[in-house]
Design a protein around this motif. Structure first.
Motif, PDB file in Angstrom:
ATOM      1  N   LEU A 139      -4.471 -12.121  51.220  1.00 22.73           N
ATOM      2  CA  LEU A 139      -3.470 -12.560  50.250  1.00 22.73           C
ATOM      3  C   LEU A 139      -3.784 -13.961  49.747  1.00 22.73           C
ATOM      4  N   GLU A 140      -4.250 -14.840  50.630  1.00 23.38           N
ATOM      5  CA  GLU A 140      -4.618 -16.192  50.199  1.00 23.38           C
ATOM      6  C   GLU A 140      -5.867 -16.165  49.317  1.00 23.38           C
ATOM      7  N   LEU A 186      -6.288  -8.709  56.730  1.00 24.32           N
ATOM      8  CA  LEU A 186      -7.688  -8.792  56.335  1.00 24.32           C
ATOM      9  C   LEU A 186      -8.053 -10.268  56.208  1.00 24.32           C
ATOM     10  N   THR A 187      -9.051 -10.708  56.954  1.00 23.57           N
ATOM     11  CA  THR A 187      -9.425 -12.115  56.904  1.00 23.57           C
ATOM     12  C   THR A 187     -10.533 -12.342  55.886  1.00 23.57           C
ATOM     13  N   ALA A 188     -10.647 -13.588  55.442  1.00 18.47           N
ATOM     14  CA  ALA A 188     -11.582 -13.926  54.376  1.00 18.47           C
ATOM     15  C   ALA A 188     -13.019 -13.626  54.759  1.00 18.47           C
ATOM     16  N   ASP A 189     -13.360 -13.785  56.053  1.00 16.36           N
ATOM     17  CA  ASP A 189     -14.745 -13.553  56.460  1.00 16.36           C
ATOM     18  C   ASP A 189     -15.128 -12.075  56.386  1.00 16.36           C
ATOM     19  N   MET A 190     -14.135 -11.178  56.274  1.00 16.60           N
ATOM     20  CA  MET A 190     -14.417  -9.752  56.135  1.00 16.60           C
ATOM     21  C   MET A 190     -14.708  -9.362  54.690  1.00 16.60           C
ATOM     22  N   ILE A 191     -14.347 -10.240  53.740  1.00  9.97           N
ATOM     23  CA  ILE A 191     -14.374  -9.876  52.323  1.00  9.97           C
ATOM     24  C   ILE A 191     -15.648 -10.387  51.668  1.00  9.97           C
TER      25      ILE A 191
END
Length: 780
Positions: A139-140, A186-191
C-alpha cells in the motif's frame, strides 16, 4: 537504466551498425543496455543509443574506425573494435553480456532509485532499492506511484477515481481481494514492479473505467523459513497484530499470513433538507461509528512440478464482528425558523461478516521464449453479513410520532471467476494473445423492518423484502502486438456476453437484461530518444450496475435521508482515448497525459424531496464528454530529498434530461498532490503529502473543495531488521466533505467529517524475511 544520449548528426560516407545484446547464460534479450560509439583515432564521442525490448540496436557511424562499448547494470561491459564492413554495413550479430559480481556495489548505487518507464500499453513503475529496502508495504509502494493514491481504509484510487482493478502477476488473487486484509502484508522487497494501465487493452475485463494496477512479484527463491511480525496501535482506536511465514524448498513454496485487530471509524454527519414549497426545514447532526474486530488467515502453496510448470493453491478466510453505535439529533423548523419539534435517534447495530476466498492457478512456460506461456486460474469468493439494528427515537421538543424501529439483514454473495490466457511470441517483434473469462455472481439480500406498536414489534411490509441478483459474463479476446526498437503497435478485440437477472421476491417482480457487446482497443508507443517516449491508446469500457445500484429496498439509518436502488438501471459505456509522454531529464522524470472520454447512459444519483424526506436513486441521464490533462513529476535534487507531484485537470460537458428536467451543463475540476520525502540522520525518513481537490458540479449539487495533508515518519532499528512507523492521516483535520443542492422545489446540504487518524507501528523480519506492515481493507 536510461541515459540521456542522443545520436549525433553524421555526414559523409556513413556506416550502419546493427546488433543484438543478450544475457550470456540464458540468451535472454537485455533491454535498455547503453551502446556508446567513439572514434579509434581520438576517442571522440560519436553518439549512442539504447537497446530495444528484443535487445536489438541500430546506429550510424561516419566511418568504420570506431569503438563500441556496451554496458548495463550488473553486467561486465563489452568493448568491440576493428570491424569488417560489407556494403556500408557492420552487423555485430549477437553480443553476449556476462554478469559481473565485482560491480555489485556500483549496481546497488545506480539502481537505487525507483523509476517509471513506458511499455506498449502500460506505464511501469520499477521498484528500486530506495523503496524495496524500507520495510514498506504494498500500500505504501502504491502511494509512491504517480497517479495512484491510497486512503486511510486501504481504498485505492487512480487519477482520483476508485473502482480500480487490482491484479497480482496479471490475475485476480486473494492477496488483492477487497474481502481480505492481505494486500498490506506484501512487502516492498517482494515487489519487482507495478504496472499502471489507465486505458486497458482487450486482454482485460471491460468492466470499469478507472484502469488496472498489476503488482508483479519477484521470482527469486529464498530457501528456508522466512517471516516477519508487526504490531500497530493508533487513535481513533486502531490496533492490529500481523504475522507472515514463508517456507521454500526446491519444489514447494508454502506461505501463510495471520492478522487480527480492532479499529474504530467515527464519522461526524450534518444535513439540512429544506422544502421550498412549504418553507419547512429538517436539520440533523450526529456521530456515526463503525467499530470492528477483524481476523484474517491466508494459507497457500506453490508447487513447482518442473521448470516449466507451476501449480498454485491458496485460500483466505476473514471474519469481522461489527458494532455500530450512533446518535443523531433532529430539529424540525418552519419557514420563519421557529422550532416545531426535536428528537434524538440512536442506533445500536451488531453484525458478523464471514468472508472466504480460494484460488487455483496453473502456469506453463514454454522453452522457446520466456514470454510464451499458458495461464489458467479459478477464483471463488463468498461474503456474508448477518446484521441486526435497533433505532430508538426520543422526543425532546414538541410532539412527534416517530416509532422505534428495528431491522434484520441476511446477506450472501458468491462470485466465481475462471480465466484462461495464452501468450505466444510469433517472432522477436510480434506477439499474439488470446483467452477467455467467465464470471458468475449470485447475491441474495433478505431485509426486514419492524416498527414498535403498542409495545410489540410489527413487520413493515413496505420495507421488507428479499432481493436476488445474478449476473454471468462470458468474455473472449484476442490481441496482436508488434514492438520494435523504437515503435510498437497493439490492437485487440473483446466480445462479452452479459446476462443480468434481478428478483424482488415479495412482489415476484423479475427483471432480466441481456447484452452482447464488442470492446475494441488499440495502443501504440514510440521512443523518440532514450529520454523521451510517447504512448497513445483507445479502448471501449463498460460500467455495469452493482447490487446496491439495483436493489430498490430503503436504508432507514436516517429515515429522512434515504438511498435506494433502481432495478431498471442500464449499464454505461465509455470510449476512452489517451496520449501520454514521459521525459527523463537528469534527476527528474516528467509524465504528461491528455485524455478524452465519451460516456453514454451516464449513471448519476438523483435526489427528490417530499415532506422533508430526501430520497436518492441512481438514474441513467444522458451523455458525458470529459477531456483531461494529467501531469506527474518526480525530482530528486539531493540525495536526501525527493519530490513527487500529480496534477489533474478535467473539463466535462453533460447532456441529458429526466422527466422533463434538463441536466445540461459544462463544468471542470482539478486536483493536485505533492509529496516531499527527506532522509535524515540515524536512519530516519520523513514524508509529508499535501492534497487539494477543487469544487465541482454534479447534475444537482456543488461538491466543495478539499485540502488536507498526511505525514509519515520511519526509523530503522536492530540493523535494519526492525522498522518503527508513525503515520498521521489528515494532519490538520481539514478533510471535510460538503455538498449543496439548490433546486426549484428544495435545497439540500450534506457534510461529513472523519477527522485525524494516527497510527504507530513496529515491524520485525526474521530468517530471510523483511519487516512488513499489516493493514486492513474494508468490504463496505
Amino acid at each position: 537504466m536510461l541515459l540521456p544520449f542522443a545520436s549525433l548528426p553524421l555526414c559523409g560516407q556513413s556506416v550502419a551498425i546493427t546488433g543484438k545484446v543478450v544475457e550470456a547464460v540464458q540468451n535472454t534479450p537485455v533491454e535498455f543496455a547503453t551502446v556508446l560509439l567513439t572514434s579509434l583515432d581520438n576517442d571522440a564521442s560519436l553518439g549512442g543509443t539504447t537497446t530495444g525490448p528484443d535487445g536489438s540496436f541500430a546506429l550510424e557511424a561516419p566511418h568504420s574506425r570506431v569503438r563500441i562499448q556496451i554496458t548495463f547494470i550488473g553486467f561486465a561491459p563489452r568493448t568491440l573494435a576493428n570491424f569488417e564492413q560489407e556494403g556500408g554495413t557492420i552487423d555485430l550479430g549477437v553480443v553476449q553480456l556476462a554478469q559481473d559480481q565485482q560491480t555489485l556495489e556500483e549496481v546497488v548505487v545506480r539502481a537505487e532509485k525507483s523509476q517509471t518507464v513506458f511499455k506498449l500499453d502500460k506505464r511501469v513503475f520499477n521498484v528500486g532499492k530506495d523503496l524495496s529496502s524500507t520495510g514498506a508495504s504494498a500500500l505504501e509502494i502504491l502511494n509512491n506511484v504517480p497517479s495512484v493514491n491510497v486512503n486511510i481504509e486501504g481504498e485505492i484510487a487512480l487519477r482520483g477515481s476508485t473502482g480500480v482493478q487490482i491484479l497480482i502477476n496479471g490475475k485476480p488473487s486473494v492477496l488483492a481481494s477487497e474481502q481480505g486484509n492481505a494486500l498490506g502484508t506484501l512487502t516492498a522487497d517482494m515487489i519487482e514492479r507495478i504496472e499502471v494501465i489507465t486505458n486497458p487493452s482487450a486482454k482485460y475485463d471491460a468492466e470499469g473505467t478507472s484502469g488496472i494496477i498489476n503488482i508483479v512479484l519477484k521470482k527469486e527463491e529464498r530457501d528456508g523459513i522466512n517471516g516477519s511480525v508487526t504490531l500497530n496501535t493508533g487513535w481513533p482506536h486502531n490496533h492490529s497484530l500481523g504475522l507472515s511465514l514463508n517456507r521454500r524448498t526446491e519444489k514447494f513454496n508454502l506461505f501463510s499470513q495471520l492478522g487480527a485487530g480492532y479499529r474504530e471509524l467515527p464519522n461526524d454527519v450534518r444535513s439540512t433538507n429544506q422544502d421550498l414549497r412549504s418553507g419547512n426545514s429538517l436539520l440533523s447532526e450526529g456521530e456515526e461509528f463503525r467499530n470492528e474486530n477483524f481476523y484474517n488467515f491466508i494459507l497457500g502453496a506453490d508447487y513447482h512440478i518442473n521448470e516449466a510448470n507451476v501449480l498454485t493453491l491458496s485460500g483466505n478466510f476473514a471474519y469481522e464482528i461489527e458494532d455500530q453505535p450512533s446518535a443523531t439529533a433532529f430539529e424540525f423548523r418552519d419557514a420563519a425558523g421557529q422550532l416545531l419539534s426535536a428528537w434524538e435517534r440512536t442506533e445500536s447495530t451488531q453484525a458478523t461478516n464471514p468472508k472466504w476466498q480460494y484460488e487455483l492457478q496453473y502456469k506453463k512456460d514454454f522453452e522457446d521464449d520466456e514470454e510464451h506461456m499458458l495461464l489458467f486460474s479459478a477464483l471463488g469468493s463468498f461474503f456474508g453479513k448477518s446484521q441486526s439494528s435497533v433505532f430508538d427515537n426520543n422526543t425532546t421538543v414538541g410532539d412527534t410520532s416517530y416509532a422505534s424501529q428495528q431491522t434484520r439483514t441476511d446477506f450472501k454473495e458468491a462470485e466465481y471467476t475462471f480465466k484462461l490466457d495464452y501468450t505466444r511470441p510469433v517472432s522477436e517483434q510480434f506477439t499474439i494473445e488470446t483467452g477467455a473469462q467467465y464470471v458468475a455472481t449470485d447475491v441474495s439480500n433478505d431485509f426486514a423492518v419492524s416498527n414498535l406498536q403498542d409495545g410489540l414489534w410489527a413487520n413493515d411490509p413496505n420495507f421488507t423484502n428479499v432481493f436476488e441478483y445474478g449476473q454471468q459474463v462470458l468474455g473472449l479476446y484476442g490481441t496482436g502486438g508488434y514492438e520494435g526498437g523504437k515503435w510498437g503497435l497493439k490492437v485487440g478485440l473483446r466480445l462479452e456476453s452479459t446476462i443480468l437477472n434481478t428478483l424482488l421476491a415479495t412482489t415476484q417482480t423479475a427483471n432480466e437484461q441481456r447484452f452482447l457487446n464488442l470492446f475494441p482497443s488499440a495502443h501504440t508507443s514510440f521512443k523518440v530518444t532514450p529520454a523521451l517516449s510517447f504512448q497513445a491508446g483507445y479502448s471501449r469500457r463498460v460500467f455495469r450496475p452493482r447490487l446496491w445500484d439495483l436493489n430498490p429496498f430503503f436504508n432507514i439509518r436516517n429515515n429522512f435521508s434515504i438511498r435506494t436502488g433502481n432495478p431498471e438501471l442500464q449499464p454505461e459505456f465509455t470510449d476512452s482515448y489517451e496520449v501520454s509522454a514521459i521525459y527523463l531529464l537528469g534527476q527528474a522524470s516528467l509524465n504528461f497525459s491528455l485524455y478524452h472520454r465519451y460516456t453514454t447512459d451516464v449513471v448519476e444519483r438523483v435526489a427528490t424531496v417530499a415532506d422533508n424526506v430526501q430520497t436518492t436513486t441512481p438514474q441513467n441521464i444522458g451523455t458525458n464528454q470529459s477531456t483531461g490533462l494529467e501531469a506527474n513529476f518526480k525530482y530528486s535534487p539531493k540525495a536526501w530529498l525527493s519530490l513527487n507531484g500529480d496534477l489533474n485537470y478535467n473539463y466535462f460537458s453533460r447532456k441529458g434530461q429526466l422527466e422533463g428536467t434538463s441536466f445540461n451543463f459544462d463544468a471542470d475540476q482539478w486536483s493536485a498532490k505533492v509529496t516531499a520525502k527527506l532522509k535524515g540522520p540515524a536512519n530516519i525518513d520523513f514524508e509529508i503529502t499535501g492534497h487539494y481537490r477543487s469544487s465541482f458540479q454534479t447534475v444537482q449539487s456543488i461538491v466543495e473543495d478539499q485540502v488536507f495533508a498526511d505525514m509519515g515518519l520511519r526509523k530503522k532499528v536492530l540493523n535494519g531488521r526492525g522498522v518503527i512507523n508513525l503515520s498521521v492521516r489528515d494532519l490538520f483535520a481539514s478533510r471535510v466533505q460538503e455538498s449543496t443542492a439548490e433546486q426549484a422545489t428544495f435545497n439540500l446540504y450534506n457534510r461529513r467529517f472523519r477527522g485525524r487518524f494516527i497510527t504507530l507501528g513496529f515491524s520485525y523480519g526474521f530468517g530471510k524475511g523483511e519487516a512488513m506492515e499489516f493493514s486492513g481493507q474494508k468490504r463496505f
